[in-house]
Design a protein around this motif. Structure first.
Motif, PDB file in Angstrom:
ATOM      1  N   ARG A  13      16.466 -14.387  38.601  1.00  0.00           N
ATOM      2  CA  ARG A  13      17.634 -13.728  39.181  1.00  0.00           C
ATOM      3  C   ARG A  13      17.546 -12.201  39.038  1.00  0.00           C
ATOM      4  NH1 ARG A  13      22.191 -17.403  36.452  1.00  0.00           N
ATOM      5  NH2 ARG A  13      23.352 -15.456  36.598  1.00  0.00           N
ATOM      6  N   ASP A 290      24.895 -18.849  47.550  1.00  0.00           N
ATOM      7  CA  ASP A 290      24.325 -20.197  47.563  1.00  0.00           C
ATOM      8  C   ASP A 290      22.979 -20.285  46.857  1.00  0.00           C
ATOM      9  OD1 ASP A 290      22.885 -18.735  49.411  1.00  0.00           O
ATOM     10  OD2 ASP A 290      22.857 -20.313  50.941  1.00  0.00           O
ATOM     11  N   ALA A 291      22.594 -19.237  46.132  1.00  0.00           N
ATOM     12  CA  ALA A 291      21.352 -19.291  45.355  1.00  0.00           C
ATOM     13  C   ALA A 291      21.560 -20.161  44.115  1.00  0.00           C
ATOM     14  CB  ALA A 291      20.916 -17.892  44.946  1.00  0.00           C
ATOM     15  N   ASP A 292      20.476 -20.684  43.578  1.00  0.00           N
ATOM     16  CA  ASP A 292      20.531 -21.543  42.395  1.00  0.00           C
ATOM     17  C   ASP A 292      20.775 -20.684  41.160  1.00  0.00           C
ATOM     18  OD1 ASP A 292      20.078 -23.387  40.338  1.00  0.00           O
ATOM     19  OD2 ASP A 292      18.444 -24.368  41.415  1.00  0.00           O
ATOM     20  N   LYS A 301      12.300 -20.539  48.657  1.00  0.00           N
ATOM     21  CA  LYS A 301      13.623 -20.712  49.249  1.00  0.00           C
ATOM     22  C   LYS A 301      14.698 -20.044  48.402  1.00  0.00           C
ATOM     23  CE  LYS A 301      16.783 -24.312  50.962  1.00  0.00           C
ATOM     24  NZ  LYS A 301      16.963 -25.786  51.150  1.00  0.00           N
ATOM     25  N   ASN A 302      14.630 -20.245  47.078  1.00  0.00           N
ATOM     26  CA  ASN A 302      15.657 -19.659  46.210  1.00  0.00           C
ATOM     27  C   ASN A 302      15.499 -18.157  46.091  1.00  0.00           C
ATOM     28  OD1 ASN A 302      17.993 -20.202  44.505  1.00  0.00           O
ATOM     29  ND2 ASN A 302      16.718 -19.487  42.825  1.00  0.00           N
ATOM     30  N   GLU A 304      14.493 -16.179  48.458  1.00  0.00           N
ATOM     31  CA  GLU A 304      15.104 -15.646  49.681  1.00  0.00           C
ATOM     32  C   GLU A 304      16.623 -15.678  49.593  1.00  0.00           C
ATOM     33  OE1 GLU A 304      13.779 -14.006  52.247  1.00  0.00           O
ATOM     34  OE2 GLU A 304      11.943 -14.104  51.028  1.00  0.00           O
ATOM     35  N   ARG A 305      17.166 -16.717  48.986  1.00  0.00           N
ATOM     36  CA  ARG A 305      18.617 -16.794  48.819  1.00  0.00           C
ATOM     37  C   ARG A 305      19.118 -15.701  47.879  1.00  0.00           C
ATOM     38  NH1 ARG A 305      19.805 -23.368  48.407  1.00  0.00           N
ATOM     39  NH2 ARG A 305      19.755 -23.746  50.664  1.00  0.00           N
ATOM     40  N   ASN A 308      19.057 -12.517  49.829  1.00  0.00           N
ATOM     41  CA  ASN A 308      20.195 -12.512  50.757  1.00  0.00           C
ATOM     42  C   ASN A 308      21.500 -12.204  50.036  1.00  0.00           C
ATOM     43  OD1 ASN A 308      18.551 -13.128  52.924  1.00  0.00           O
ATOM     44  ND2 ASN A 308      18.912 -15.332  52.805  1.00  0.00           N
ATOM     45  N   ALA A 309      21.655 -12.732  48.814  1.00  0.00           N
ATOM     46  CA  ALA A 309      22.870 -12.471  48.035  1.00  0.00           C
ATOM     47  C   ALA A 309      22.972 -10.986  47.697  1.00  0.00           C
ATOM     48  CB  ALA A 309      22.871 -13.311  46.760  1.00  0.00           C
ATOM     49  N   ASN A 312      23.778  -9.095  50.863  1.00  0.00           N
ATOM     50  CA  ASN A 312      25.182  -9.328  51.229  1.00  0.00           C
ATOM     51  C   ASN A 312      26.099  -8.403  50.431  1.00  0.00           C
ATOM     52  OD1 ASN A 312      27.402 -11.230  52.454  1.00  0.00           O
ATOM     53  ND2 ASN A 312      27.824 -11.204  50.262  1.00  0.00           N
TER      54      ASN A 312
END
Length: 332
Positions: A13, A290-292, A301-302, A304-305, A308-309, A312
């Motif tokens: 993170r 919506d990230a883990d 995938k995570n 990228e999430r 994106n967070a 945002n």
């Protein structure tokens, strides 16, 4: 004005503060019409825990010209490339560790190889700016704070390679084994992740300010503290009442990380308010969306999430980030 950057721990993170700081770096470059500006140029002291300690090391490691070796965007690429390697378990590791119950969840080898490849043989005395990176010595049962100030004061007793510091601060219990490292004078330490006592190192950084600049007051200090994602995940009584040791493992880590960070944020903000300097402290804690929330989910995938967070947050808080960037040049 002394400008301080503090970065929380949080495993993969760390992508969140990395993206936000890359955006601040780009804004600073545009503002000054200078694409050579780096994060290290914007602060007098950078502090970090765990993944924040790795980021601190990356921002402050010198290149051949004694300028920061990596730009903020290059550091994001490093996280994207190496996160999946650091948090990878071979079938043999999964089997031998019993899924992390018998031994550490991941091998230290990938972390060690990453650190020495990335930081080389540079020592903390060579860091571009003052720094403070947290770790904890499980042999002496004492916190260990790596800093240029300590190295100047204690010389070789506190002279460590940046690569070793990055490994030590990120050796989260259960995820990686404790790390044995040696100072230049040969003194040995057995260290784990500094997040066990200071996942948000802003308070440690504030104390370090008064050690480095003893004549300073709060009005002379500006702190930007960045977290690794705000998680609002409730744990309801009907389920939690039946949690055993294993079922508490993930929730308790989540609760400890977020609550400890929030407590330090509250304490620091109240201190600055009490001395009538509330605008000298700012905390950024982007929602994780919506990230883990797991600190070791380094899937593409995570990642990228997480990116994106962060984007945002930037898109919805542009004026705040503009003001932070302007304040770094006394233009606010």
């Amino acid at each position: 004005m002394k400008r301080v950057l503090s970065i929380d721990g949080g495993g993969i993170r760390g992508i969140l503060p990395a993206v936000i700081l890359s955006n601040i770096e780009k804004r600073a470059q545009i503002l000054q019409n200078n694409n050579k500006i780096r994060v290290a140029d914007l602060f007098d002291l950078i502090s970090g825990t765990s993944t924040g300690g790795i980021l601190t090391s990356l921002y402050l490691t010198p290149g051949e010209d004694n300028r920061p070796k990596y730009s903020a965007s290059e550091i994001i690429d490093l996280y994207k490339e190496l996160g999946p390697i650091l948090f990878h378990r071979s079938f043999i590791k999964k089997l031998s560790s019993l899924g992390g119950l018998r031994s550490s969840r991941y091998s230290n080898q990938a972390l060690i190889e990453f650190s020495y490849k990335t930081f080389g043989d540079k020592y903390i005395s060579e860091a571009i700016k003052d720094c403070l990176i947290t770790s904890y010595d499980i042999s002496s049962r004492k916190a260990l704070l790596f800093s240029k100030y300590s190295q100047k004061k204690y010389e070789n007793m506190a002279q460590y390679k940046i690569a070793d510091i990055a490994i030590a601060t990120a050796s989260a219990p259960g995820y990686f084994s404790p790390y044995r490292l040696y100072a230049k004078d040969g003194g040995a330490r057995t260290l784990i992740d500094g997040g066990v006592y200071a996942n948000n190192p802003a308070a440690c950084a504030l104390v370090e300010c008064f050690k480095i600049w003893p004549e300073s007051s709060l009005k002379d200090i500006n702190i930007l503290s960045i977290g690794t994602g705000k998680v609002i995940k409730p744990y309801y009584y009907n389920k939690a009442k039946n949690f055993g040791f294993l079922k508490w493992a993930l929730p308790i880590l989540d609760i400890m990380i977020s609550s400890a960070a929030e407590t330090v944020d509250f304490q620091i903000s109240q201190i600055f308010k009490a001395f009538n300097t509330p605008n000298n402290y700012y905390r950024i804690e982007p929602p994780i969306l919506d990230a883990d929330l797991r600190i070791d989910n380094a899937s593409n995938k995570n990642i990228e999430r997480l990116i994106n967070a962060a984007n945002n947050y930037i898109d919805h808080n542009g004026s705040i980030i503009d003001n932070i960037t302007l304040s770094l040049f006394d233009l606010k």
